[in-house]
Design an enzyme around this catalytic site. Structure first.
Site, mmCIF file in Angstrom:
data_model
loop_
_atom_site.group_PDB
_atom_site.id
_atom_site.type_symbol
_atom_site.label_atom_id
_atom_site.label_comp_id
_atom_site.label_asym_id
_atom_site.label_seq_id
_atom_site.Cartn_x
_atom_site.Cartn_y
_atom_site.Cartn_z
ATOM 1 N N ASP A 1 42.948 26.929 -23.811
ATOM 2 C CA ASP A 1 43.168 27.652 -22.564
ATOM 3 C C ASP A 1 44.649 28.027 -22.477
ATOM 4 O OD1 ASP A 1 42.922 28.450 -19.863
ATOM 5 O OD2 ASP A 1 41.409 26.903 -19.513
ATOM 6 N N ASP B 1 43.857 32.385 -18.927
ATOM 7 C CA ASP B 1 43.796 32.126 -17.493
ATOM 8 C C ASP B 1 44.301 33.349 -16.715
ATOM 9 O OD1 ASP B 1 43.406 30.004 -15.469
ATOM 10 O OD2 ASP B 1 45.529 30.319 -15.062
ATOM 11 N N GLU C 1 39.969 35.435 -18.168
ATOM 12 C CA GLU C 1 39.505 35.140 -16.815
ATOM 13 C C GLU C 1 40.083 36.212 -15.901
ATOM 14 O OE1 GLU C 1 39.612 31.628 -13.454
ATOM 15 O OE2 GLU C 1 41.437 32.280 -14.428
ATOM 16 N N HIS D 1 35.160 24.676 -13.980
ATOM 17 C CA HIS D 1 35.899 23.607 -13.291
ATOM 18 C C HIS D 1 36.409 24.031 -11.914
ATOM 19 C CE1 HIS D 1 38.708 26.250 -15.125
ATOM 20 N NE2 HIS D 1 39.694 25.717 -14.438
ATOM 21 N N ASP D 2 36.217 25.289 -11.552
ATOM 22 C CA ASP D 2 36.656 25.766 -10.231
ATOM 23 C C ASP D 2 35.485 25.990 -9.281
ATOM 24 O OD1 ASP D 2 39.311 25.984 -11.145
ATOM 25 O OD2 ASP D 2 39.024 28.068 -11.773
HETATM 26 O O1 TEU Z 1 41.696 30.062 -11.718
HETATM 27 C C1 TEU Z 1 42.008 31.264 -11.090
HETATM 28 C C2 TEU Z 1 41.447 31.448 -9.794
HETATM 29 O O2 TEU Z 1 41.599 32.544 -9.308
HETATM 30 C C3 TEU Z 1 40.704 30.348 -9.138
HETATM 31 O O3 TEU Z 1 41.447 29.207 -9.043
HETATM 32 C C4 TEU Z 1 40.336 30.800 -7.802
HETATM 33 O O4 TEU Z 1 41.461 31.164 -7.090
HETATM 34 C C5 TEU Z 1 39.660 29.728 -7.046
HETATM 35 O O5 TEU Z 1 38.634 29.169 -7.775
HETATM 36 C C6 TEU Z 1 39.116 30.383 -5.821
HETATM 37 O O6 TEU Z 1 38.956 29.451 -4.883
HETATM 38 C C7 TEU Z 1 42.438 29.690 -12.816
HETATM 39 C C8 TEU Z 1 41.997 28.326 -13.270
HETATM 40 O O7 TEU Z 1 40.662 28.379 -13.673
HETATM 41 C C9 TEU Z 1 42.251 27.354 -12.167
HETATM 42 O O8 TEU Z 1 41.773 26.075 -12.465
HETATM 43 C C10 TEU Z 1 43.738 27.331 -11.926
HETATM 44 O O9 TEU Z 1 44.009 26.514 -10.826
HETATM 45 C C11 TEU Z 1 44.291 28.723 -11.653
HETATM 46 O O10 TEU Z 1 43.832 29.689 -12.579
HETATM 47 C C12 TEU Z 1 45.785 28.730 -11.754
HETATM 48 O O11 TEU Z 1 46.186 28.572 -13.077
#
Ligand code: TEU
Length: 547
Positions: A96, A196, A246, A320-321
């Site tokens: 990542d 990311d 992403e 994971h989000d």
């Molecule tokens: O996520 C990007 C992102 O836009 C999400 O965190 C989104 O804002 C959230 O799920 C909405 O509620 C990426 C990664 O996957 C995340 O884990 C990181 O925190 C983020 O980027 C920052 O690097």
């Protein structure tokens, strides 16, 4: 370009996968221990979320050193061994790459803070007074996107947490540094990369207030993003590997460009539109029932649009989000198995490369935490405070977090029914939800009607059938509520996939010659249909193959 249409990718959140050294935190050796399990599952690549040196304020998405492993997760020797052992099993490792921002603990930012102009130019600093914030933009984790540094008399931009400073991609030196990161890992034998929020890297020339929104329109799919990506790919040769970007709040037009082979940018894109169908007015922190019609419309639009222009989707429900899909669009109580399998079918047989997030393959559910002390995620903790400030009661705020928190996905993988679910001997860094039923790998392995075995069948199907991996898609029963159905076709094969998104019973008049098809997969023991009609039970899924 690496071949990726018949591949399946498994996402690991190392912190919560398997703890090999019994400190309560998962690690790289823990992944090595479970490689045989992953091989049996049939996946081709593992994408691990970041384990580089980091203060872990955002669990590794705040990188302080791109070239070294955080001791919490292990050593470089552990990683070398993971790469080798995975390769022996025919599995490639994808890393990542968090290139939109670094941790403020990164040496570059620290030198910028010390006043080194060269490093200030690595980030987005704006001169100004403490009472005059450069723009009114809102951070993705709540609050303003700018932080003031008094001794420099400058503000810096952070689209995410205040400890995640945005890099200045306009600076060619930054782009060179990031290319070196990619080359370092590519030379180590890494087989692919997940980038990311890569569509946020190109910021506007002038920073101005957003009169109607949170500022995202100024930096999402920004003006130089394609140019930057092309340069990154060309100068590192990573187009020979598998890559996925992403894409935050992106458009289909942009994703076509990012993923179209001729453009030589990325293999495929993640977009999140289908995971906002339960956001009221697009707001993650406002709950509503999922709008299944909207979900269908989005899939139809993206699947057909990408197909027409030769773009490629990463297809997924979980990461994971995201909260767990069986708790979100399924029924994690009465129809737990049925809905988990139906959701798996609906996503896996689409046109695109499927991703499985750890635990999804055993139907892991949301955490159902009931106290704020159980939460760890920076976004959840920030928004809890914001919701209280907005006047919500603690109970209301907790009820929203229980549905929306990213920690729903981050609880430890449930391996068996031993202490701490076989994740660790020590107290896990985040608690294991009390489960109403026995969800675990051990309980499902080699049990013919388990969710786990069902995932194996889906993975196998993609490998055996060209119509699934490469075929065209068209949609059926578009007007039928709660029915999401499609046809996949190649020259020689044809499949019809019917998914029922409700707990009712539905009778469908087939708009195809039912007798010419046989059921090859389903989530009920026997499919119920008479010669004329298809009868679909709660959350039923059926896959039919043309005889
Ligand atoms: O996520 C990007 C992102 O836009 C999400 O965190 C989104 O804002 C959230 O799920 C909405 O509620 C990426 C990664 O996957 C995340 O884990 C990181 O925190 C983020 O980027 C920052 O690097």
């Amino acid at each position: 370009m690496a071949d990726f249409k018949d591949k399946v990718i498994y996402q690991i959140y190392p912190k919560s996968f398997r703890d090999s050294d019994q400190d309560g935190v998962g690690d790289i050796r823990g992944i090595i221990e479970k490689l045989d399990y992953l091989k049996e599952l049939g996946i081709d690549y593992i994408w691990t979320t970041p384990f580089f040196v980091s203060p872990l304020r955002d669990n590794g998405y705040d990188i302080a050193d791109y070239f070294n492993i955080d001791p919490l997760f292990g050593t470089m020797e552990d990683l070398d061994q993971l790469i080798d052992e995975a390769e022996k099993r025919g599995i490639g490792l994808m890393l990542d790459m968090v290139f939109n921002h670094t941790s403020t603990e990164h040496e570059w930012f620290q030198r910028a803070l010390k006043g080194e102009k060269e490093y200030q130019d690595y980030y987005i600093f704006q001169d100004g007074e403490p009472d005059k914030i450069p723009t009114n933009w809102v951070s993705k984790f709540g609050g303003p996107t700018w932080e003031y540094v008094p001794h420099l008399k400058k503000w810096y931009l952070h689209l995410f947490d205040v400890t995640q400073a945005d890099l200045n991609w306009e600076n060619p030196k930054v782009r060179e540094e990031l290319k070196n990161v990619l080359l370092f890992w590519k030379n180590k034998g890494i087989k692919g990369f997940r980038f990311d929020v890569i569509n946020l890297i190109s910021k506007p020339e002038v920073f101005e207030n957003d009169s109607e929104g949170d500022g995202r329109k100024f930096y999402t799919d920004g003006r130089r993003v394609h140019e930057f990506l092309k340069e990154l790919v060309q100068d590192t040769g990573i187009d020979s590997l598998i890559t996925v970007g992403e894409m935050s709040s992106t458009s289909m037009e942009s994703c076509i460009r990012y993923s179209k082979p001729e453009e030589k940018e990325l293999s495929m894109c993640f977009n999140f539109h289908h995971l906002k169908v339960d956001y009221k007015n697009g707001d993650k922190w406002e709950i509503m029932e999922p709008d299944i019609e909207e979900l269908k419309n989005l899939f139809v639009q993206w699947q057909l649009g990408m197909q027409e222009e030769n773009g490629w989707n990463a297809v997924f429900w979980c990461n994971h989000d995201q909260p767990r899909i069986v708790s979100r669009l399924g029924d994690d109580k009465e129809y737990w198995q049925e809905s988990a399998k139906m959701l798996a079918t609906a996503i896996h047989l689409l046109r695109g490369t499927p991703y499985i997030y750890q635990g999804e393959e055993i139907g892991m559910t949301n955490a159902y935490f009931s106290s704020i002390e159980q939460y760890r995620d920076v976004e959840s903790l920030n928004y809890y405070e914001i919701m209280l400030e907005q006047g919500k009661s603690k109970e209301e705020a907790l009820a929203i977090l229980a549905k929306r928190s990213r920690d729903n996905a981050r609880t430890p993988m449930l391996w068996n029914e031993d202490k701490n679910a076989g994740f660790s001997e020590a107290k896990p860094w985040i608690s294991i939800p009390e489960s109403e039923r026995q969800v675990s790998v051990e309980a499902q392995l080699n049990k013919p009607d388990s969710i786990l075995e069902y995932y194996r069948k889906l993975i196998r199907l993609r490998k055996e059938k060209k119509a699934i991996s490469e075929g065209m898609i068209e949609f059926l029963y578009k007007e039928k509520p709660d029915i999401f159905a499609y046809r996949r076709m190649s020259e020689k094969e044809e499949f019809i996939v019917i998914n029922h998104f409700s707990e009712k019973i539905v009778v469908l008049e087939p708009d195809f010659a039912l007798a010419e098809y046989k059921v090859i997969l389903g989530n009920y023991e026997k499919h119920q249909s008479d010669s004329k009609n298809l009868v679909l039970r709660p959350f039923e899924t059926i896959v039919l193959e043309r005889i």
